[in-house]
Design a protein around this motif. Structure first.
Motif, PDB file in Angstrom:
ATOM      1  N   ALA A 195      37.378  40.926  35.006  1.00 41.89           N
ATOM      2  CA  ALA A 195      37.097  39.450  35.733  1.00 41.89           C
ATOM      3  C   ALA A 195      38.761  39.228  35.122  1.00 41.89           C
ATOM      4  O   ALA A 195      39.622  39.621  35.207  1.00 41.89           O
ATOM      5  CB  ALA A 195      36.979  38.600  35.238  1.00 41.89           C
ATOM      6  N   VAL A 196      38.917  38.114  36.781  1.00 43.47           N
ATOM      7  CA  VAL A 196      39.945  37.312  37.200  1.00 43.47           C
ATOM      8  C   VAL A 196      39.649  35.499  37.117  1.00 43.47           C
ATOM      9  O   VAL A 196      38.527  35.433  36.758  1.00 43.47           O
ATOM     10  CB  VAL A 196      40.433  37.292  38.594  1.00 43.47           C
ATOM     11  CG1 VAL A 196      40.275  38.572  38.373  1.00 43.47           C
ATOM     12  CG2 VAL A 196      39.234  36.743  39.455  1.00 43.47           C
ATOM     13  N   LYS A 197      40.604  34.771  36.302  1.00 45.83           N
ATOM     14  CA  LYS A 197      40.483  33.251  35.916  1.00 45.83           C
ATOM     15  C   LYS A 197      40.367  32.533  37.791  1.00 45.83           C
ATOM     16  O   LYS A 197      40.812  32.857  38.189  1.00 45.83           O
ATOM     17  CB  LYS A 197      41.609  32.570  35.768  1.00 45.83           C
ATOM     18  CG  LYS A 197      41.728  31.176  34.790  1.00 45.83           C
ATOM     19  CD  LYS A 197      43.674  30.966  34.823  1.00 45.83           C
ATOM     20  CE  LYS A 197      43.008  28.857  34.767  1.00 45.83           C
ATOM     21  NZ  LYS A 197      42.082  29.358  33.648  1.00 45.83           N
ATOM     22  N   HIS A 198      39.428  31.452  36.806  1.00 46.65           N
ATOM     23  CA  HIS A 198      38.482  31.217  38.501  1.00 46.65           C
ATOM     24  C   HIS A 198      39.374  29.707  38.371  1.00 46.65           C
ATOM     25  O   HIS A 198      39.650  28.770  37.628  1.00 46.65           O
ATOM     26  CB  HIS A 198      37.494  31.088  38.416  1.00 46.65           C
ATOM     27  CG  HIS A 198      36.463  30.463  39.652  1.00 46.65           C
ATOM     28  ND1 HIS A 198      36.764  30.938  41.446  1.00 46.65           N
ATOM     29  CD2 HIS A 198      36.028  29.019  39.859  1.00 46.65           C
ATOM     30  CE1 HIS A 198      35.811  29.883  41.575  1.00 46.65           C
ATOM     31  NE2 HIS A 198      35.740  28.772  40.723  1.00 46.65           N
ATOM     32  N   THR A 199      39.693  29.701  39.642  1.00 43.69           N
ATOM     33  CA  THR A 199      40.112  28.417  40.225  1.00 43.69           C
ATOM     34  C   THR A 199      39.285  27.050  40.606  1.00 43.69           C
ATOM     35  O   THR A 199      38.297  27.043  41.613  1.00 43.69           O
ATOM     36  CB  THR A 199      41.540  28.071  40.910  1.00 43.69           C
ATOM     37  OG1 THR A 199      42.783  29.002  40.647  1.00 43.69           O
ATOM     38  CG2 THR A 199      41.981  26.795  40.874  1.00 43.69           C
ATOM     39  N   GLU A 200      39.146  26.580  39.993  1.00 46.17           N
ATOM     40  CA  GLU A 200      38.290  25.271  40.816  1.00 46.17           C
ATOM     41  C   GLU A 200      38.263  24.619  42.016  1.00 46.17           C
ATOM     42  O   GLU A 200      38.758  23.663  42.635  1.00 46.17           O
ATOM     43  CB  GLU A 200      38.423  23.769  39.622  1.00 46.17           C
ATOM     44  CG  GLU A 200      36.966  23.056  39.508  1.00 46.17           C
ATOM     45  CD  GLU A 200      36.778  21.578  39.134  1.00 46.17           C
ATOM     46  OE1 GLU A 200      36.444  20.669  39.009  1.00 46.17           O
ATOM     47  OE2 GLU A 200      38.094  21.261  38.165  1.00 46.17           O
ATOM     48  N   ALA A 202      37.842  26.668  44.876  1.00 43.36           N
ATOM     49  CA  ALA A 202      38.948  28.110  45.067  1.00 43.36           C
ATOM     50  C   ALA A 202      37.568  28.683  45.684  1.00 43.36           C
ATOM     51  O   ALA A 202      36.723  29.390  44.626  1.00 43.36           O
ATOM     52  CB  ALA A 202      39.489  28.487  44.509  1.00 43.36           C
ATOM     53  N   LEU A 204      35.536  32.877  46.005  1.00 40.23           N
ATOM     54  CA  LEU A 204      35.224  33.510  45.617  1.00 40.23           C
ATOM     55  C   LEU A 204      36.498  34.481  46.271  1.00 40.23           C
ATOM     56  O   LEU A 204      35.828  34.711  47.412  1.00 40.23           O
ATOM     57  CB  LEU A 204      34.317  34.373  44.734  1.00 40.23           C
ATOM     58  CG  LEU A 204      34.005  33.228  43.831  1.00 40.23           C
ATOM     59  CD1 LEU A 204      32.277  33.910  43.793  1.00 40.23           C
ATOM     60  CD2 LEU A 204      34.595  33.055  43.059  1.00 40.23           C
ATOM     61  N   GLY A 205      36.907  35.319  45.354  1.00 39.77           N
ATOM     62  CA  GLY A 205      37.555  36.313  45.557  1.00 39.77           C
ATOM     63  C   GLY A 205      37.100  37.566  46.820  1.00 39.77           C
ATOM     64  O   GLY A 205      35.334  37.720  46.162  1.00 39.77           O
ATOM     65  N   ASP A 206      37.118  38.400  47.446  1.00 37.99           N
ATOM     66  CA  ASP A 206      36.260  38.994  48.832  1.00 37.99           C
ATOM     67  C   ASP A 206      37.096  40.857  49.026  1.00 37.99           C
ATOM     68  O   ASP A 206      36.802  40.881  50.126  1.00 37.99           O
ATOM     69  CB  ASP A 206      35.548  38.797  49.860  1.00 37.99           C
ATOM     70  CG  ASP A 206      34.169  39.732  49.793  1.00 37.99           C
ATOM     71  OD1 ASP A 206      34.438  40.644  49.456  1.00 37.99           O
ATOM     72  OD2 ASP A 206      33.731  40.086  51.156  1.00 37.99           O
ATOM     73  N   LYS A 210      38.203  45.297  43.575  1.00 41.34           N
ATOM     74  CA  LYS A 210      37.371  44.348  42.134  1.00 41.34           C
ATOM     75  C   LYS A 210      36.133  45.507  42.622  1.00 41.34           C
ATOM     76  O   LYS A 210      35.120  45.619  41.365  1.00 41.34           O
ATOM     77  CB  LYS A 210      36.939  42.901  41.775  1.00 41.34           C
ATOM     78  CG  LYS A 210      38.054  42.348  41.615  1.00 41.34           C
ATOM     79  CD  LYS A 210      38.656  42.841  40.043  1.00 41.34           C
ATOM     80  CE  LYS A 210      40.141  42.167  39.541  1.00 41.34           C
ATOM     81  NZ  LYS A 210      40.341  42.248  38.193  1.00 41.34           N
TER      82      LYS A 210
END
Length: 426
Positions: A195-200, A202, A204-206, A210
């Protein structure tokens, strides 16, 4: 010699072998070292013989018990239920049955001397008795038919298992099917993805980076046979033991050898993908015909810790490699190999892990995959029914022919689960 005496002798031999190795130090001259090394090998050869004797005695005791239990069950079935039929029931119960004699014959180690004259006659007559045979063909009975004593199938499977670990369900994962249709096994290896660090605030990546990648492995049903072994009608009738039983045992061993070999080193093209062939590289040794304790430890740690705690995790190598491993010590001077206890069902271990002897694997030489380690539960063995041992009568009349057939396949579902140690190239 009793089991207790054999067990005590076994322990003494191990102690003597280690004493010989412990005498070899940095100050020991070369000739004395060679002498002690040869003494160790001689003692361990005796150890192997004693261990085999212990295992054989235990198996014989188990067979004898099964025979006694079976005979007791048969007698109980024939025991009369009321007093009026007591005399008639006793007569029926005293009659010797072919199945009882067959079990006793196996329990005695195929020694006809352990049978009475009446029992030998019953065993001999059983070769031609229609009551003790069953049809094995998939087609019509009029085509001739494959026939075997009803107790023979389990005996054959035991003979096969003795010739290699890869056909054993205690080692690999076995899938038994009634037909040979292609089986697909879905695979996935997500161990390298995190998993990756999430920025408040932001999104989610797509990106697709992953996404889970699936694959599949296939299990077919390759057929192997022993070819027909012919024997004469006169031999079948006149022999003091069951020729079909003896040949069935030998053909069972042939099937066991081919099954273990293909499941070990098959190339995966028109054959099973053997576990050695399918395994990943774990460690390359620095020598061409030797391995060190550190290299074995490196092999263990080349396998992810998640696999090292699996129920079927183990080492695998041939007996000659085991002989070399028995002499190895770790950095603290402790032997890597630890003696088990055959009598109590405790196996020997290497670095605390179980191991299997597989004579289809290569011995120590240049560029050879001499050792495997990992979770063998990730290796799938597909069996189609049970091995077939058949006797064909019409084709070779008046003689007879016996042959064996087996259908199976094998594939490593997860290549990360089992790694090999390969010796250096020349």
């Amino acid at each position: 010699m009793s089991l207790k005496d054999l067990q005590e002798k076994r322990g003494r031999l191990v102690a003597q072998a280690r004493e010989a190795l412990n005498e070899i130090t940095a100050n020991t001259d070369e000739s004395r070292s060679a002498e002690l090394d040869a003494r160790h090998d001689t003692i361990m050869a005796d150890f192997d013989k004693v261990e085999n004797l212990i295992e054989r005695e235990q198996k014989l005791a188990e067979i004898e018990k099964r025979f006694e239990d079976r005979a007791a069950e048969e007698r109980a079935k024939k025991r009369p239920n009321n007093g009026d039929s007591e005399s008639r029931g006793q007569d029926d119960g005293d009659k010797i049955e072919y199945r009882e004699v067959f079990y006793k014959f196996l329990a005695s180690g195929a020694d006809m001397g352990e049978l009475s004259a009446e029992e030998r006659s019953v065993l001999k007559a059983g070769v031609q008795s229609a009551k003790e045979f069953r049809v094995q063909t998939a087609g019509t009975n009029t085509a001739g038919g494959y026939t075997v004593p009803t107790e023979l199938a389990n005996f054959i499977i035991k003979s096969m298992a003795a010739w290699g670990p890869m056909y054993n369900e205690d080692v690999a994962t076995v899938i038994t099917t009634s037909s040979g249709n292609l089986i697909t096994i879905p695979t996935v290896n997500d161990t390298a993805v995190t998993a990756v660090k999430h920025t408040e605030g932001a999104a989610l990546g797509d990106t697709g980076a992953k996404d889970v990648t699936f694959g599949q492995k296939e299990l077919a049903a390759y057929v192997y046979d022993t070819e027909f072994v012919r024997f004469s009608m006169e031999l079948a009738q006149d022999s003091i033991f069951s020729v079909e039983s003896l040949l069935g045992e030998l053909l069972g061993e042939r099937l066991g050898r081919i099954a273990n070999r293909e499941l070990t080193i098959g190339d995966g093209t028109g054959d099973p993908n053997g576990v050695v062939t399918a395994s990943g590289l774990g460690k390359t040794a620095t020598a061409t015909a030797a391995i060190t304790a550190d290299e074995i430890i490196d092999l263990v740690h080349s396998v992810d810790p998640a696999y090292r705690t699996a129920p079927k995790v183990r080492f695998m190598f041939n007996d000659a490699t085991l002989a070399a491993i028995r002499k190895l010590k770790d950095g603290d001077g402790n032997y890597l190999w630890t003696m088990g206890d055959v009598q109590k069902g405790v196996p020997g271990t290497l670095l605390g892990y179980n191991y299997s002897i597989n004579q289809s694997m290569d011995s120590l030489a240049a560029a050879k995959k001499v050792m495997l380690f990992g979770d063998f539960g990730k290796y799938y063995v597909r069996k189609v029914g049970s091995p077939v041992i058949g006797v064909l009568r019409e084709r070779f009349w008046p003689d007879l022919g016996i042959a064996g057939l087996i259908r199976f396949d094998g594939e490593l579902g997860d290549v990360a689960a089992v790694k090999h140690l390969i010796t250096a190239a020349v």
